[in-house]
Design a protein around this motif. Structure first.
Motif, PDB file in Angstrom:
ATOM      1  N   SER A   1      25.101  63.463  60.253  1.00  0.00           N
ATOM      2  CA  SER A   1      26.404  63.426  61.232  1.00  0.00           C
ATOM      3  C   SER A   1      26.894  64.263  61.979  1.00  0.00           C
ATOM      4  CB  SER A   1      27.325  63.398  59.910  1.00  0.00           C
ATOM      5  OG  SER A   1      27.640  64.307  59.327  1.00  0.00           O
ATOM      6  N   ASP A   2      25.778  65.444  61.845  1.00  0.00           N
ATOM      7  CA  ASP A   2      26.058  66.744  63.345  1.00  0.00           C
ATOM      8  C   ASP A   2      25.792  66.257  64.005  1.00  0.00           C
ATOM      9  OD1 ASP A   2      27.103  69.339  63.600  1.00  0.00           O
ATOM     10  OD2 ASP A   2      25.426  70.108  62.312  1.00  0.00           O
ATOM     11  N   HIS A   3      25.781  67.212  65.662  1.00  0.00           N
ATOM     12  CA  HIS A   3      25.366  67.095  66.623  1.00  0.00           C
ATOM     13  C   HIS A   3      25.602  68.202  67.439  1.00  0.00           C
ATOM     14  CE1 HIS A   3      29.539  67.127  67.847  1.00  0.00           C
ATOM     15  NE2 HIS A   3      30.182  66.198  67.179  1.00  0.00           N
ATOM     16  N   ASP A   4      24.694  68.728  68.252  1.00  0.00           N
ATOM     17  CA  ASP A   4      25.148  69.165  69.444  1.00  0.00           C
ATOM     18  C   ASP A   4      26.693  69.753  69.428  1.00  0.00           C
ATOM     19  OD1 ASP A   4      22.223  70.314  68.431  1.00  0.00           O
ATOM     20  OD2 ASP A   4      21.701  69.054  70.932  1.00  0.00           O
ATOM     21  N   GLY A   5      26.553  70.862  70.022  1.00  0.00           N
ATOM     22  CA  GLY A   5      27.860  71.124  71.499  1.00  0.00           C
ATOM     23  C   GLY A   5      27.903  72.408  72.212  1.00  0.00           C
ATOM     24  N   TRP A   6      28.760  71.989  72.636  1.00  0.00           N
ATOM     25  CA  TRP A   6      28.433  73.138  73.704  1.00  0.00           C
ATOM     26  C   TRP A   6      30.390  73.375  74.418  1.00  0.00           C
ATOM     27  CZ3 TRP A   6      24.034  74.943  75.574  1.00  0.00           C
ATOM     28  CH2 TRP A   6      23.120  74.432  75.764  1.00  0.00           C
ATOM     29  N   ALA A   7      30.193  74.840  75.340  1.00  0.00           N
ATOM     30  CA  ALA A   7      31.270  75.126  75.758  1.00  0.00           C
ATOM     31  C   ALA A   7      31.315  76.415  76.745  1.00  0.00           C
ATOM     32  CB  ALA A   7      31.897  76.206  74.606  1.00  0.00           C
ATOM     33  N   SER A   8      31.778  77.228  77.596  1.00  0.00           N
ATOM     34  CA  SER A   8      31.298  77.948  78.427  1.00  0.00           C
ATOM     35  C   SER A   8      32.175  79.109  77.790  1.00  0.00           C
ATOM     36  CB  SER A   8      32.231  77.443  79.686  1.00  0.00           C
ATOM     37  OG  SER A   8      31.998  75.882  80.709  1.00  0.00           O
ATOM     38  N   LEU A   9      31.645  79.572  78.453  1.00  0.00           N
ATOM     39  CA  LEU A   9      31.914  81.267  77.560  1.00  0.00           C
ATOM     40  C   LEU A   9      32.820  82.197  78.241  1.00  0.00           C
ATOM     41  CD1 LEU A   9      31.855  84.016  76.028  1.00  0.00           C
ATOM     42  CD2 LEU A   9      30.174  84.027  76.572  1.00  0.00           C
ATOM     43  N   LEU A  10      34.181  82.832  78.671  1.00  0.00           N
ATOM     44  CA  LEU A  10      34.787  83.380  78.390  1.00  0.00           C
ATOM     45  C   LEU A  10      35.144  84.648  78.130  1.00  0.00           C
ATOM     46  CD1 LEU A  10      37.264  83.903  81.227  1.00  0.00           C
ATOM     47  CD2 LEU A  10      39.026  83.040  79.173  1.00  0.00           C
ATOM     48  N   THR A  11      34.648  85.467  78.636  1.00  0.00           N
ATOM     49  CA  THR A  11      34.457  86.947  78.467  1.00  0.00           C
ATOM     50  C   THR A  11      35.878  87.723  79.846  1.00  0.00           C
ATOM     51  OG1 THR A  11      32.725  86.304  77.362  1.00  0.00           O
ATOM     52  CG2 THR A  11      33.014  88.825  77.512  1.00  0.00           C
ATOM     53  N   LEU A  12      36.595  88.727  79.100  1.00  0.00           N
ATOM     54  CA  LEU A  12      37.289  89.005  80.121  1.00  0.00           C
ATOM     55  C   LEU A  12      37.140  90.849  79.421  1.00  0.00           C
ATOM     56  CD1 LEU A  12      40.928  86.949  79.773  1.00  0.00           C
ATOM     57  CD2 LEU A  12      38.887  86.779  81.030  1.00  0.00           C
ATOM     58  N   PRO A  13      37.519  91.408  80.442  1.00  0.00           N
ATOM     59  CA  PRO A  13      37.514  93.114  81.143  1.00  0.00           C
ATOM     60  C   PRO A  13      37.281  93.624  80.064  1.00  0.00           C
ATOM     61  CG  PRO A  13      38.500  92.301  83.326  1.00  0.00           C
ATOM     62  CD  PRO A  13      38.917  91.394  81.959  1.00  0.00           C
ATOM     63  N   HIS A  14      38.104  93.602  79.145  1.00  0.00           N
ATOM     64  CA  HIS A  14      38.335  94.593  77.854  1.00  0.00           C
ATOM     65  C   HIS A  14      38.181  94.237  76.757  1.00  0.00           C
ATOM     66  CE1 HIS A  14      41.309  97.349  80.366  1.00  0.00           C
ATOM     67  NE2 HIS A  14      40.051  97.054  80.853  1.00  0.00           N
ATOM     68  N   ALA A  15      37.455  92.791  76.470  1.00  0.00           N
ATOM     69  CA  ALA A  15      36.926  92.212  74.897  1.00  0.00           C
ATOM     70  C   ALA A  15      35.947  93.345  74.612  1.00  0.00           C
ATOM     71  CB  ALA A  15      35.844  90.703  75.835  1.00  0.00           C
ATOM     72  N   ALA A  16      35.997  93.114  73.270  1.00  0.00           N
ATOM     73  CA  ALA A  16      34.962  93.427  72.846  1.00  0.00           C
ATOM     74  C   ALA A  16      34.044  93.829  72.423  1.00  0.00           C
ATOM     75  CB  ALA A  16      35.937  94.291  70.881  1.00  0.00           C
ATOM     76  N   PRO A  17      32.492  94.708  72.445  1.00  0.00           N
ATOM     77  CA  PRO A  17      31.244  94.398  72.863  1.00  0.00           C
ATOM     78  C   PRO A  17      31.168  93.202  71.540  1.00  0.00           C
ATOM     79  CG  PRO A  17      31.776  97.479  72.527  1.00  0.00           C
ATOM     80  CD  PRO A  17      33.316  95.931  72.046  1.00  0.00           C
ATOM     81  N   GLU A  18      29.945  93.038  71.385  1.00  0.00           N
ATOM     82  CA  GLU A  18      29.266  92.682  70.374  1.00  0.00           C
ATOM     83  C   GLU A  18      27.887  93.032  69.898  1.00  0.00           C
ATOM     84  OE1 GLU A  18      28.895  87.965  70.147  1.00  0.00           O
ATOM     85  OE2 GLU A  18      28.365  87.739  72.432  1.00  0.00           O
ATOM     86  N   SER A  19      28.491  93.989  69.994  1.00  0.00           N
ATOM     87  CA  SER A  19      27.533  95.002  68.822  1.00  0.00           C
ATOM     88  C   SER A  19      26.604  94.866  67.467  1.00  0.00           C
ATOM     89  CB  SER A  19      27.865  96.801  68.528  1.00  0.00           C
ATOM     90  OG  SER A  19      29.479  96.366  67.865  1.00  0.00           O
ATOM     91  N   TRP A  20      27.427  94.305  66.629  1.00  0.00           N
ATOM     92  CA  TRP A  20      26.182  94.033  65.273  1.00  0.00           C
ATOM     93  C   TRP A  20      25.200  93.396  65.444  1.00  0.00           C
ATOM     94  CZ3 TRP A  20      25.948  98.419  62.984  1.00  0.00           C
ATOM     95  CH2 TRP A  20      26.660  99.103  63.298  1.00  0.00           C
ATOM     96  N   SER A  21      25.806  91.647  66.203  1.00  0.00           N
ATOM     97  CA  SER A  21      25.307  90.639  66.195  1.00  0.00           C
ATOM     98  C   SER A  21      24.374  90.397  66.750  1.00  0.00           C
ATOM     99  CB  SER A  21      26.264  89.613  66.462  1.00  0.00           C
ATOM    100  OG  SER A  21      26.744  89.680  67.601  1.00  0.00           O
ATOM    101  N   LEU A  22      24.093  91.182  68.059  1.00  0.00           N
ATOM    102  CA  LEU A  22      22.601  91.169  68.692  1.00  0.00           C
ATOM    103  C   LEU A  22      21.144  91.957  68.438  1.00  0.00           C
ATOM    104  CD1 LEU A  22      24.547  91.824  72.052  1.00  0.00           C
ATOM    105  CD2 LEU A  22      23.599  89.593  71.383  1.00  0.00           C
TER     106      LEU A  22
END
Length: 385
Positions: free
Chosen positions: A115-136
């Motif tokens: 019943s599941d299916h792929d999903g996609w989205a475009s990414l919006l990262t604005l200038p002061h967004a917190a870095p993704e430090s721990w998940s990389l």
């Protein structure tokens, strides 16, 4: 600037177009799309209707957003407010990605769930967004192992930290487990936090669910989920993986409906779970009379009332919600931010330990991927095992 100039600028620089940050910490974000349609809007976390420039096929809208927002979006030509993220990463269809934005987010379908299916989205990262430090992934950080298993009640996958096979480790049960270990990168977050000494080594048990039955399975009165976790999953995890027998060492985590389910399970079974991590929990439940619990109460925020009228349990909580989650997505219920605030207040009024945060953004997995680390640190940080 003419609309043709706007399109040409977006084609050169990429979209959406983002202005410099102003003195109030805001930016102007311009979404632009070109094509034939009866209607066009930005969907998912940000919802904005685009206007078609007369005499052209160019659509655009400019909105002011806080400069610290990171979120996902797509273009939709369906009826206003219809929820259906793109199932491919192409530029065509009733819903589709932004063809001028190269940054994309992939939500892989669980291959064991028809019943599941792929999903996609475009990414919006604005200038002061917190870095993704721990998940990389970080250089030199040992990677734990994640192995699948099939039990009578459902499919799971178990993460064990690198190099640690000792018995009695704390553990966390994670609902919506397939996205948790893929798109949300939870094993990587665990690797990084453990290596940095921010949390002790622990076992993570990812519980896969069915997309078609998710809302029913994750209601706070779900008999299936409670029975599977309490009677089958946890005894198996203690036998097979030697996790701690003490409820204080065991947490349960979930996002949206999963956050609701995690809180409900811990409050109902404090002998199993001593901690909860809830990201944007759907504490407005139930929305319809047919979803009401056996007590027959059909008003929203049932679990909040349960907290207030029940005894205090030995459970600690980490709750977060987006500061922009102010829209009502389920008719007849309050918005997500309001119900999370009231659930927090109810817990504190009963004396529960609660860490509460409002992140910059809306209701999406991209934010929860970042704040999962905050939840782990709040629940396990500083503990010695």
């Amino acid at each position: 600037m003419t609309v043709v100039d706007l399109w040409e600028q977006a084609s050169r620089k990429g979209a959406p177009l983002v202005s410099p940050v102003d003195v109030r910490g805001l930016v102007e974000v311009t979404f632009v799309w070109r094509g034939e349609a009866e209607f066009t809007e930005v969907g998912w976390a940000e919802r904005h209707v685009l206007q078609r420039e007369p005499g052209t096929d160019v659509w655009h809208v400019t909105v002011r957003l806080p400069a610290n927002v990171r979120t996902v979006y797509y273009f939709s030509h369906l009826a206003p407010g219809t929820w259906r993220p793109p199932r491919t990463n192409g530029p065509e269809g009733d819903t589709h990605l932004d063809p001028l934005n190269a940054e994309q987010v992939y939500f892989p379908a669980n291959p064991s769930d028809p019943s599941d299916h792929d999903g996609w989205a475009s990414l919006l990262t604005l200038p002061h967004a917190a870095p993704e430090s721990w998940s990389l992934p970080q250089p030199g950080v040992p990677q734990g192992t994640t192995e699948p298993a099939t039990l009578d009640g459902g499919r799971v996958a178990v993460y064990r930290p690198a190099g640690d096979r000792s018995a009695g480790l704390p553990a966390i049960v994670i609902l919506d487990g397939y996205l948790g270990r893929t798109m949300m990168r939870m094993p990587t977050t665990l690797d990084n936090l453990i290596a940095a000494g921010r949390i002790p080594p622990l076992v993570a048990i990812f519980v896969d669910g069915g997309d078609a039955t998710r809302a029913a399975d994750l209601s706070p009165t779900s008999g299936w989920l409670s029975a599977f976790i309490e009677r089958e999953l946890m005894p198996w995890a203690r036998r097979k993986h030697g996790i701690s027998p003490y409820a204080h060492d065991i947490a349960i985590a979930g996002c949206s409906f999963g956050g609701l389910a995690a809180a409900g399970l811990a409050l109902r079974a404090p002998h199993v779970f001593g901690a909860v991590i809830s990201h944007s929990g759907s504490f407005w439940w139930p929305a319809r009379a047919e979803d009401a619990p056996a007590s027959g109460e059909s008003e929203p925020e049932w679990l909040t009332r349960e907290v207030l009228r029940g005894p205090r349990r030995d459970v600690r909580f980490y709750l977060d919600v987006g500061d922009r989650e102010t829209a009502v997505f389920t008719e007849g219920t309050p918005d997500q931010r309001s119900v999370n605030r009231r659930f927090r207040d109810a817990l504190r009024a009963k004396g529960y330990p609660v860490t509460y945060a409002e992140y910059a953004g809306d209701h999406d997995y991209l934010n929860w991927r970042n704040t999962f680390a905050d939840g782990l640190i709040a629940i396990y940080g500083g503990r010695q095992v």
